[in-house]
Design an enzyme around this catalytic site. Structure first.
Site, PDB file in Angstrom:
ATOM      1  N   GLU A  21       0.872  -1.160   0.000  1.00  0.00           N
ATOM      2  CA  GLU A  21       0.000   0.000   0.000  1.00  0.00           C
ATOM      3  C   GLU A  21       0.917   1.221   0.000  1.00  0.00           C
ATOM      4  O   GLU A  21       1.821   1.315   0.826  1.00  0.00           O
ATOM      5  CB  GLU A  21      -0.888   0.015   1.246  1.00  0.00           C
ATOM      6  CG  GLU A  21      -1.792   1.216   1.335  1.00  0.00           C
ATOM      7  CD  GLU A  21      -2.658   1.227   2.589  1.00  0.00           C
ATOM      8  OE1 GLU A  21      -3.493   2.141   2.708  1.00  0.00           O
ATOM      9  OE2 GLU A  21      -2.477   0.353   3.462  1.00  0.00           O
ATOM     10  N   GLU A 113      -9.115  10.107   5.607  1.00  0.00           N
ATOM     11  CA  GLU A 113      -9.178   8.864   6.370  1.00  0.00           C
ATOM     12  C   GLU A 113      -9.260   9.223   7.846  1.00  0.00           C
ATOM     13  O   GLU A 113      -8.251   9.623   8.438  1.00  0.00           O
ATOM     14  CB  GLU A 113      -7.936   8.028   6.068  1.00  0.00           C
ATOM     15  CG  GLU A 113      -7.881   6.714   6.797  1.00  0.00           C
ATOM     16  CD  GLU A 113      -6.622   5.935   6.469  1.00  0.00           C
ATOM     17  OE1 GLU A 113      -6.725   4.719   6.353  1.00  0.00           O
ATOM     18  OE2 GLU A 113      -5.538   6.542   6.326  1.00  0.00           O
TER      19      GLU A 113
END
Length: 117
Positions: A21, A113
């Site tokens: 990621e 986020e």
């Protein structure tokens, strides 16, 4: 606490599980911090490198999230307007952090986020 970031997921091949990621943190609010394997005595994450990409000297953090290795490029201060090629971050990881050049992007996300709230 939250971050504002781009988030790219990479797998070794099409159909395989994600292996990496890549996060590009443009903003960090309320004390949010990246995943890291290394912390100092004060409990703060320690960057593994400080590459300059697109004219910004980023703090690069590396750490595990399950079976996925997370690389987080964190801006030294919040960036309110970003325009750049995300492939340059991938290029850095393949030349300096051992990510395979044959990895494929399986997902690309962008936004906020939240960690708490």
């Amino acid at each position: 606490m939250s971050d504002v970031s781009y988030d790219l997921w990479l797998a070794p091949s099409v159909g395989a599980n994600n292996q990496y990621e890549i996060m590009v943190w443009l903003g960090s609010y309320g004390g949010a911090g990246p995943i890291s394997s290394t912390y100092n005595s004060a409990g703060n994450a320690v960057p593994v490198a400080t590459p300059t990409i697109l004219g910004t000297k980023w703090n690069l953090f590396k750490g595990p999230n399950g079976d996925t290795t997370v690389f987080s490029f964190v801006a030294p201060s919040n960036i309110g307007n970003f325009n750049g090629d995300l492939k340059l971050f991938f290029n850095y990881l393949t030349s300096s952090q051992g990510v395979s050049t044959s990895a494929v992007v399986t997902s690309l996300q962008a936004g906020t986020e939240p960690f708490t709230g």
